[in-house]
Design a protein around this motif. Structure first.
Motif, PDB file in Angstrom:
ATOM      1  N   ALA A  27       0.819  -1.205   0.000  1.00  0.00           N
ATOM      2  CA  ALA A  27       0.000   0.000   0.000  1.00  0.00           C
ATOM      3  C   ALA A  27       0.860   1.266   0.000  1.00  0.00           C
ATOM      4  CB  ALA A  27      -0.933  -0.001   1.203  1.00  0.00           C
ATOM      5  N   LEU A  28       1.920   1.268   0.788  1.00  0.00           N
ATOM      6  CA  LEU A  28       2.736   2.470   0.921  1.00  0.00           C
ATOM      7  C   LEU A  28       3.703   2.674  -0.240  1.00  0.00           C
ATOM      8  CD1 LEU A  28       3.657   2.375   4.735  1.00  0.00           C
ATOM      9  CD2 LEU A  28       1.957   3.829   3.608  1.00  0.00           C
ATOM     10  N   SER A  29       4.169   1.592  -0.827  1.00  0.00           N
ATOM     11  CA  SER A  29       5.226   1.689  -1.837  1.00  0.00           C
ATOM     12  C   SER A  29       4.715   1.661  -3.265  1.00  0.00           C
ATOM     13  CB  SER A  29       6.225   0.537  -1.657  1.00  0.00           C
ATOM     14  OG  SER A  29       5.617  -0.702  -2.003  1.00  0.00           O
ATOM     15  N   GLY A  30       3.558   1.035  -3.476  1.00  0.00           N
ATOM     16  CA  GLY A  30       3.104   0.797  -4.836  1.00  0.00           C
ATOM     17  C   GLY A  30       3.769  -0.402  -5.474  1.00  0.00           C
ATOM     18  N   ALA A  31       4.684  -1.054  -4.773  1.00  0.00           N
ATOM     19  CA  ALA A  31       5.352  -2.246  -5.291  1.00  0.00           C
ATOM     20  C   ALA A  31       4.390  -3.428  -5.290  1.00  0.00           C
ATOM     21  CB  ALA A  31       6.580  -2.570  -4.454  1.00  0.00           C
ATOM     22  N   LYS A  32       4.598  -4.332  -6.208  1.00  0.00           N
ATOM     23  CA  LYS A  32       3.869  -5.587  -6.241  1.00  0.00           C
ATOM     24  C   LYS A  32       4.752  -6.686  -5.651  1.00  0.00           C
ATOM     25  CE  LYS A  32       0.878  -4.528 -10.176  1.00  0.00           C
ATOM     26  NZ  LYS A  32       0.360  -5.003 -11.484  1.00  0.00           N
ATOM     27  N   CYS A  33       4.113  -7.648  -4.975  1.00  0.00           N
ATOM     28  CA  CYS A  33       4.839  -8.755  -4.347  1.00  0.00           C
ATOM     29  C   CYS A  33       4.380 -10.068  -4.948  1.00  0.00           C
ATOM     30  CB  CYS A  33       4.607  -8.766  -2.839  1.00  0.00           C
ATOM     31  SG  CYS A  33       5.404  -7.416  -1.952  1.00  0.00           S
ATOM     32  N   VAL A  34       5.326 -10.838  -5.449  1.00  0.00           N
ATOM     33  CA  VAL A  34       5.031 -12.171  -5.979  1.00  0.00           C
ATOM     34  C   VAL A  34       5.762 -13.205  -5.131  1.00  0.00           C
ATOM     35  CG1 VAL A  34       4.426 -11.507  -8.328  1.00  0.00           C
ATOM     36  CG2 VAL A  34       6.828 -11.823  -7.744  1.00  0.00           C
ATOM     37  N   MET A  35       5.052 -14.247  -4.753  1.00  0.00           N
ATOM     38  CA  MET A  35       5.569 -15.256  -3.825  1.00  0.00           C
ATOM     39  C   MET A  35       6.649 -16.101  -4.490  1.00  0.00           C
ATOM     40  SD  MET A  35       5.056 -16.579  -0.769  1.00  0.00           S
ATOM     41  CE  MET A  35       5.583 -18.057   0.111  1.00  0.00           C
ATOM     42  N   ALA A  36       7.823 -16.175  -3.862  1.00  0.00           N
ATOM     43  CA  ALA A  36       8.926 -16.980  -4.382  1.00  0.00           C
ATOM     44  C   ALA A  36       8.744 -18.426  -3.945  1.00  0.00           C
ATOM     45  CB  ALA A  36      10.263 -16.440  -3.894  1.00  0.00           C
ATOM     46  N   LEU A  37       8.296 -19.255  -4.864  1.00  0.00           N
ATOM     47  CA  LEU A  37       7.988 -20.644  -4.523  1.00  0.00           C
ATOM     48  C   LEU A  37       9.246 -21.454  -4.232  1.00  0.00           C
ATOM     49  CD1 LEU A  37       5.117 -21.352  -7.076  1.00  0.00           C
ATOM     50  CD2 LEU A  37       4.968 -20.508  -4.724  1.00  0.00           C
ATOM     51  N   LYS A  38      10.417 -20.960  -4.622  1.00  0.00           N
ATOM     52  CA  LYS A  38      11.648 -21.688  -4.294  1.00  0.00           C
ATOM     53  C   LYS A  38      11.865 -21.752  -2.790  1.00  0.00           C
ATOM     54  CE  LYS A  38      14.660 -17.633  -4.702  1.00  0.00           C
ATOM     55  NZ  LYS A  38      15.817 -17.032  -5.410  1.00  0.00           N
ATOM     56  N   ALA A  39      11.300 -20.796  -2.056  1.00  0.00           N
ATOM     57  CA  ALA A  39      11.485 -20.760  -0.606  1.00  0.00           C
ATOM     58  C   ALA A  39      10.399 -21.517   0.131  1.00  0.00           C
ATOM     59  CB  ALA A  39      11.510 -19.311  -0.118  1.00  0.00           C
ATOM     60  N   PHE A  40       9.195 -21.474  -0.383  1.00  0.00           N
ATOM     61  CA  PHE A  40       8.061 -22.072   0.324  1.00  0.00           C
ATOM     62  C   PHE A  40       6.971 -22.369  -0.685  1.00  0.00           C
ATOM     63  CE2 PHE A  40       4.123 -21.876   2.847  1.00  0.00           C
ATOM     64  CZ  PHE A  40       4.447 -22.701   3.917  1.00  0.00           C
ATOM     65  N   ALA A  41       6.588 -23.620  -0.781  1.00  0.00           N
ATOM     66  CA  ALA A  41       5.601 -24.031  -1.784  1.00  0.00           C
ATOM     67  C   ALA A  41       4.531 -24.938  -1.196  1.00  0.00           C
ATOM     68  CB  ALA A  41       6.306 -24.728  -2.952  1.00  0.00           C
ATOM     69  N   THR A  42       4.284 -24.821   0.096  1.00  0.00           N
ATOM     70  CA  THR A  42       3.255 -25.636   0.749  1.00  0.00           C
ATOM     71  C   THR A  42       1.894 -25.069   0.369  1.00  0.00           C
ATOM     72  OG1 THR A  42       4.763 -26.163   2.555  1.00  0.00           O
ATOM     73  CG2 THR A  42       2.427 -26.503   2.967  1.00  0.00           C
ATOM     74  N   TRP A  43       1.314 -25.632  -0.679  1.00  0.00           N
ATOM     75  CA  TRP A  43       0.170 -24.994  -1.324  1.00  0.00           C
ATOM     76  C   TRP A  43      -1.104 -25.056  -0.494  1.00  0.00           C
ATOM     77  CZ3 TRP A  43      -3.498 -28.677  -2.360  1.00  0.00           C
ATOM     78  CH2 TRP A  43      -3.069 -29.983  -2.578  1.00  0.00           C
ATOM     79  N   SER A  44      -1.119 -25.836   0.568  1.00  0.00           N
ATOM     80  CA  SER A  44      -2.284 -25.814   1.455  1.00  0.00           C
ATOM     81  C   SER A  44      -2.441 -24.465   2.146  1.00  0.00           C
ATOM     82  CB  SER A  44      -2.174 -26.925   2.502  1.00  0.00           C
ATOM     83  OG  SER A  44      -2.271 -28.195   1.900  1.00  0.00           O
ATOM     84  N   THR A  45      -1.389 -23.663   2.165  1.00  0.00           N
ATOM     85  CA  THR A  45      -1.454 -22.332   2.786  1.00  0.00           C
ATOM     86  C   THR A  45      -1.752 -21.225   1.776  1.00  0.00           C
ATOM     87  OG1 THR A  45       0.912 -21.883   2.492  1.00  0.00           O
ATOM     88  CG2 THR A  45       0.260 -23.073   4.492  1.00  0.00           C
ATOM     89  N   PHE A  46      -1.802 -21.549   0.498  1.00  0.00           N
ATOM     90  CA  PHE A  46      -1.918 -20.501  -0.518  1.00  0.00           C
ATOM     91  C   PHE A  46      -3.233 -19.733  -0.422  1.00  0.00           C
ATOM     92  CE2 PHE A  46       1.235 -22.448  -3.827  1.00  0.00           C
ATOM     93  CZ  PHE A  46       2.267 -22.230  -2.944  1.00  0.00           C
ATOM     94  N   ALA A  47      -4.297 -20.396   0.005  1.00  0.00           N
ATOM     95  CA  ALA A  47      -5.576 -19.689   0.124  1.00  0.00           C
ATOM     96  C   ALA A  47      -5.478 -18.541   1.116  1.00  0.00           C
ATOM     97  CB  ALA A  47      -6.676 -20.667   0.546  1.00  0.00           C
TER      98      ALA A  47
END
Length: 366
Positions: A27-47
């Motif tokens: 919100a403050l920066s206007g930057a977009k954040c994309v999740m780096a799946l190389k670090a964490f890919a436990t997709w049960s938490t993606f929701a």
């Protein structure tokens, strides 16, 4: 009845604390954040995670497919090197594709010309406490460093990726890097539409100067009229996950060694890679133990810790910060039982979301 150990336990409430910081930064920066799946890919938490992010980013074909199918939002495809056999499929899942070298851009760029295309640029400076994780190390293969070669890509790319932070918990350090990027690459930044600064910026850490980071990113984006992306992975799951283990035996050899039903090389591999110790809390008291794994590796040691009372067979121990770069690296070394995956819900209930058995071990081999 308590779950049988070993298992990884992800805490939803702790995740929410980190995700609130992601919301604030975006919100403050206007930057977009994309999740780096190389670090964490436990997709049960993606929701839970995905609504606070703009999409995902990958390091391989499998990750880009997982991002497309399980995460949603923008799907960024990056790999150190795409092969002929995977490039078409990778492009089919991608909203953006980033090539690591001019060679790869020359080879596959035409196939991806309907997508926004980026190239990884190596600025020759970085923040890393470890040579093994330093993309600016001598003879690095990670990104183009020769500005003449970068120039050859400029009529075919709309963005850059500059990923040169590893566990950078200092805003001042990141700001200094950004100053160096501007000095070396500013004339290129004026000609692109977007830039990703990768991951490794620990802005969810305690006392991180998040508002200062946001202001610096916004100023950079406005100066060069481009969209900034960050690729947090470990920062999303820092201090959210434990590895729950049980004591199987205690042996004495000048020190008391408690052997648990897990293995460092199989379940917390980064500790060996970076020669670090695990952590637990409160780690205080008069009883000192070496906590060691059950594999045959002599150095299978999680660390040395203090406890308020003597340990006994059957006691349970929670090893902290077992999310980032841990669950994605788990393996079947020694055939040691793979930890299950559980989630502690916000109401306190613990749900088992994945368990592994002999069939999984056999299926991993041939």
């Amino acid at each position: 009845m308590p779950l049988a150990t070993p298992y990884y336990l992800v805490d939803e409430t702790a995740l929410d604390r980190n995700l609130a910081k992601v919301d604030r930064l975006r919100a403050l920066s206007g930057a977009k954040c994309v999740m780096a799946l190389k670090a964490f890919a436990t997709w049960s938490t993606f929701a839970q995670i995905a609504p606070h992010m703009d999409g995902s980013t990958s390091s391989s074909l499998n990750e880009v497919r997982l991002g497309r199918e399980k995460f949603g939002g923008e799907t960024h495809a990056y790999s150190v090197a795409w092969s002929d056999g995977e490039i078409d499929e990778a492009i089919s899942y991608a909203d953006k594709i980033i090539f690591n070298s001019l060679n790869q851009l020359d080879r596959f760029g035409d196939k991806a010309k309907h997508l926004p295309i980026g190239i990884r640029v190596n600025p020759g400076v970085s923040h890393s406490h470890f040579d093994i994780a330093d993309p600016a190390r001598p003879f690095s293969r990670l990104g183009e460093w020769d500005l003449a070669r970068v120039e050859q890509a400029m009529d075919r790319v709309s963005g850059f990726m500059i990923h040169c932070n590893c566990e950078n918990d200092s805003f001042e350090s990141f700001a200094a890097l950004l100053d160096a990027f501007e000095a070396r690459l500013g004339s290129f930044f004026e000609r692109i539409d977007w830039i990703s600064f990768g991951g490794g910026i620990h802005f969810t850490g305690e006392n991180y100067a998040l508002d200062a980071l946001a202001a610096r990113l916004r100023a950079f984006a406005e100066k060069f009229s481009l969209q900034v992306y960050l690729e947090p992975g470990d920062a999303i799951v820092t201090n959210t996950t434990t590895l729950e283990v049980s004591v199987l035996d205690i042996v004495e050899n000048e020190k008391a060694v408690a052997i648990v039903d897990s293995a460092v090389e199989a379940h917390m591999l980064d500790l060996l890679v970076y020669r670090e110790s695990a952590s637990l809390a409160p780690d205080s008291g008069p009883h000192h133990y070496v906590i060691a794994g059950k594999s045959c590796l002599a150095g299978d040691v999680f660390g040395e810790f203090d406890f308020p009372a003597p340990l006994a067979v059957g006691d349970r121990i929670s090893l902290l910060n077992a999310g980032g770069y841990t669950m994605v690296k788990k393996n079947w070394f020694n055939g040691v039982a793979m930890p299950a995956i559980a989630i502690r819900r916000k109401n306190g209930a613990i749900d088992l979301v994945k368990s592994f058995d002999y069939a999984d071990y056999v299926a991993s081999l041939s």
